[in-house]
Design a protein around this motif. Structure first.
Motif, PDB file in Angstrom:
ATOM      1  N   ASP A  56     -13.282 -13.851   1.114  1.00  0.00           N
ATOM      2  CA  ASP A  56     -14.593 -14.388   0.755  1.00  0.00           C
ATOM      3  C   ASP A  56     -15.406 -14.945   1.931  1.00  0.00           C
ATOM      4  N   VAL A  57     -14.906 -14.833   3.128  1.00  0.00           N
ATOM      5  CA  VAL A  57     -15.666 -15.221   4.317  1.00  0.00           C
ATOM      6  C   VAL A  57     -15.401 -14.200   5.420  1.00  0.00           C
ATOM      7  N   GLY A  58     -16.170 -14.276   6.479  1.00  0.00           N
ATOM      8  CA  GLY A  58     -15.901 -13.445   7.652  1.00  0.00           C
ATOM      9  C   GLY A  58     -16.784 -12.229   7.795  1.00  0.00           C
ATOM     10  N   GLY A  59     -17.461 -11.817   6.705  1.00  0.00           N
ATOM     11  CA  GLY A  59     -18.371 -10.681   6.797  1.00  0.00           C
ATOM     12  C   GLY A  59     -17.698  -9.363   7.097  1.00  0.00           C
ATOM     13  N   LEU A  60     -16.458  -9.196   6.617  1.00  0.00           N
ATOM     14  CA  LEU A  60     -15.733  -7.956   6.914  1.00  0.00           C
ATOM     15  C   LEU A  60     -14.884  -7.548   5.717  1.00  0.00           C
TER      16      LEU A  60
ATOM     17  N   ALA B 280     -20.806  -2.170  -0.421  1.00  0.00           N
ATOM     18  CA  ALA B 280     -21.108  -1.560  -1.722  1.00  0.00           C
ATOM     19  C   ALA B 280     -19.849  -1.063  -2.420  1.00  0.00           C
ATOM     20  N   GLU B 281     -18.711  -1.699  -2.163  1.00  0.00           N
ATOM     21  CA  GLU B 281     -17.450  -1.258  -2.764  1.00  0.00           C
ATOM     22  C   GLU B 281     -17.469  -1.496  -4.278  1.00  0.00           C
ATOM     23  N   VAL B 282     -17.054  -0.478  -5.056  1.00  0.00           N
ATOM     24  CA  VAL B 282     -17.026  -0.586  -6.513  1.00  0.00           C
ATOM     25  C   VAL B 282     -15.631  -0.269  -7.018  1.00  0.00           C
ATOM     26  N   PHE B 283     -15.427  -0.547  -8.309  1.00  0.00           N
ATOM     27  CA  PHE B 283     -14.120  -0.321  -8.928  1.00  0.00           C
ATOM     28  C   PHE B 283     -13.740   1.147  -8.922  1.00  0.00           C
ATOM     29  N   GLY B 284     -14.713   2.025  -9.231  1.00  0.00           N
ATOM     30  CA  GLY B 284     -14.405   3.444  -9.370  1.00  0.00           C
ATOM     31  C   GLY B 284     -14.090   3.803 -10.801  1.00  0.00           C
ATOM     32  N   HIS B 285     -13.678   5.043 -11.031  1.00  0.00           N
ATOM     33  CA  HIS B 285     -13.314   5.522 -12.368  1.00  0.00           C
ATOM     34  C   HIS B 285     -14.438   5.302 -13.377  1.00  0.00           C
ATOM     35  N   GLY B 286     -15.680   5.501 -12.930  1.00  0.00           N
ATOM     36  CA  GLY B 286     -16.811   5.376 -13.830  1.00  0.00           C
ATOM     37  C   GLY B 286     -17.449   4.005 -13.856  1.00  0.00           C
ATOM     38  N   PHE B 287     -16.820   3.003 -13.222  1.00  0.00           N
ATOM     39  CA  PHE B 287     -17.384   1.661 -13.180  1.00  0.00           C
ATOM     40  C   PHE B 287     -18.193   1.496 -11.902  1.00  0.00           C
ATOM     41  N   THR B 288     -19.424   1.003 -12.029  1.00  0.00           N
ATOM     42  CA  THR B 288     -20.324   0.941 -10.876  1.00  0.00           C
ATOM     43  C   THR B 288     -20.661  -0.481 -10.447  1.00  0.00           C
ATOM     44  N   THR B 289     -20.097  -1.496 -11.102  1.00  0.00           N
ATOM     45  CA  THR B 289     -20.357  -2.881 -10.702  1.00  0.00           C
ATOM     46  C   THR B 289     -19.734  -3.149  -9.335  1.00  0.00           C
ATOM     47  N   LYS B 290     -20.540  -3.694  -8.424  1.00  0.00           N
ATOM     48  CA  LYS B 290     -20.040  -4.006  -7.090  1.00  0.00           C
ATOM     49  C   LYS B 290     -18.980  -5.092  -7.176  1.00  0.00           C
ATOM     50  N   LEU B 291     -17.884  -4.930  -6.434  1.00  0.00           N
ATOM     51  CA  LEU B 291     -16.785  -5.885  -6.479  1.00  0.00           C
ATOM     52  C   LEU B 291     -17.101  -7.125  -5.651  1.00  0.00           C
ATOM     53  N   SER B 292     -16.560  -8.254  -6.095  1.00  0.00           N
ATOM     54  CA  SER B 292     -16.597  -9.462  -5.278  1.00  0.00           C
ATOM     55  C   SER B 292     -15.240  -9.593  -4.587  1.00  0.00           C
ATOM     56  N   SER B 293     -15.052 -10.694  -3.873  1.00  0.00           N
ATOM     57  CA  SER B 293     -13.836 -10.817  -3.070  1.00  0.00           C
ATOM     58  C   SER B 293     -12.569 -10.760  -3.911  1.00  0.00           C
ATOM     59  N   ALA B 294     -12.566 -11.438  -5.070  1.00  0.00           N
ATOM     60  CA  ALA B 294     -11.391 -11.388  -5.937  1.00  0.00           C
ATOM     61  C   ALA B 294     -11.132  -9.960  -6.399  1.00  0.00           C
ATOM     62  N   GLY B 295     -12.187  -9.271  -6.785  1.00  0.00           N
ATOM     63  CA  GLY B 295     -12.038  -7.911  -7.278  1.00  0.00           C
ATOM     64  C   GLY B 295     -11.563  -6.940  -6.226  1.00  0.00           C
ATOM     65  N   LEU B 296     -11.869  -7.218  -4.960  1.00  0.00           N
ATOM     66  CA  LEU B 296     -11.401  -6.340  -3.888  1.00  0.00           C
ATOM     67  C   LEU B 296      -9.881  -6.310  -3.842  1.00  0.00           C
ATOM     68  N   ILE B 297      -9.269  -7.377  -4.318  1.00  0.00           N
ATOM     69  CA  ILE B 297      -7.804  -7.432  -4.334  1.00  0.00           C
ATOM     70  C   ILE B 297      -7.258  -7.095  -5.708  1.00  0.00           C
ATOM     71  N   TYR B 298      -7.849  -7.688  -6.759  1.00  0.00           N
ATOM     72  CA  TYR B 298      -7.280  -7.584  -8.096  1.00  0.00           C
ATOM     73  C   TYR B 298      -8.075  -6.708  -9.051  1.00  0.00           C
ATOM     74  N   LYS B 299      -9.194  -6.092  -8.583  1.00  0.00           N
ATOM     75  CA  LYS B 299     -10.080  -5.340  -9.481  1.00  0.00           C
ATOM     76  C   LYS B 299     -10.523  -6.236 -10.636  1.00  0.00           C
ATOM     77  N   ALA B 300     -11.009  -7.432 -10.312  1.00  0.00           N
ATOM     78  CA  ALA B 300     -11.401  -8.425 -11.337  1.00  0.00           C
ATOM     79  C   ALA B 300     -12.809  -8.181 -11.836  1.00  0.00           C
ATOM     80  N   ILE B 301     -13.314  -9.116 -12.662  1.00  0.00           N
ATOM     81  CA  ILE B 301     -14.678  -9.036 -13.173  1.00  0.00           C
ATOM     82  C   ILE B 301     -15.582  -9.685 -12.147  1.00  0.00           C
ATOM     83  N   ASP B 302     -16.517  -8.927 -11.598  1.00  0.00           N
ATOM     84  CA  ASP B 302     -17.208  -9.360 -10.398  1.00  0.00           C
ATOM     85  C   ASP B 302     -18.719  -9.463 -10.508  1.00  0.00           C
TER      86      ASP B 302
END
Length: 257
Positions: free
Chosen positions: A16-20, A36-58
């Protein structure tokens, strides 16, 4: 290189910090321009930091509106995770706004979020995924139940609704399931439930016949011509029968009427 950047370079993982965003180095930020990283598989919501690891609700963390149209929701949900975490923030009227007290509040927020995450993992492992396997098997056997292919029987009850919608789309099931039969665990009687038009809809694909709705027991059995009837809800979304054979007859009758 700034002091913060030098500190971050020494860490094993940065969230959640560092810009990378670089999973190979365990760097998971989402604030930087061009991310612009997204979940994939038809889901287009951009991921937040938690979702980048756990594919959470972002969507909340990224400031994405719930609706495309400029209309307010009919009601507001103030019990989502972000809201509950936010309640740990120090009250602005509290005279003690020290970093120590702020860190205490942050630790309570960590405990809440961590507990909820672990509960979610346990639910998906012990309940969600086993239920999906059951629905897959029962969906595949639907034509053994009725030649129409529109009636599915659960050989044991499980959370089935969302799985059914997802599997119908994935497997391109035609025709769609109109009724699901399952046994009530307490009374041991059988239920025949009309499938909704969508996961968040109260409208059924094919509600049980209007002439059955609101009737019970002998009155219902007389109207349907089916022994053992227990009830049909006023909306026609669910009914009951003492036996599996009776519930199946109700579902078949619902398809015809």
């Amino acid at each position: 290189m700034g002091a913060l950047t030098r500190v971050l370079e020494t860490l094993d993982a940065v969230l959640d910090v560092g810009g990378l965003y670089d999973p190979s180095r365990d760097r998971y930020d989402h604030h930087q321009k061009g991310f612009a990283e997204v979940f994939g598989h038809g889901f287009t919501t951009k991921l937040s930091s938690a979702g980048l690891i756990y594919k959470a609700i972002d969507a909340i963390d990224n400031g994405i509106n719930r609706y495309d149209i400029d209309q307010p929701p009919k009601y507001v949900n103030n019990t989502h995770l972000s809201s509950r975490v936010g309640k740990f923030n120090l009250d602005w009227t509290d005279p003690d706004q020290s970093s120590e007290k702020e860190n205490e509040a942050f630790q309570r927020a960590i405990t809440l979020a961590g507990t909820e995450f672990l509960d979610s993992v346990r639910f998906h492992v012990k309940s969600w995924l086993p239920a999906r396997s059951i629905v897959i098997e029962c969906l595949a056997a639907r034509t053994d139940i009725d030649p129409s292919g529109e009636i599915m029987v659960l050989d044991r009850f499980c959370p089935w609704k969302l799985h059914l919608f997802e599997l119908e789309q994935e497997l391109k099931t035609e025709p769609s399931i109109k009724y699901v039969l399952y046994q009530d665990e307490r009374s041991k009687s059988w239920r025949v439930q009309a499938v909704a038009k969508s996961p968040d809809s109260f409208e059924s694909r094919k509600a049980l016949p209007s002439q059955w709705r609101g009737l019970r027991d002998d009155d219902l059995s007389k109207e349907t011509g089916i022994l053992g009837c227990v009830f049909v809800h006023m909306s026609g979304f669910i009914g009951g029968n003492h036996t599996y054979e009776g519930a199946l007859a109700m579902a078949r009758g619902g398809l015809k009427l």
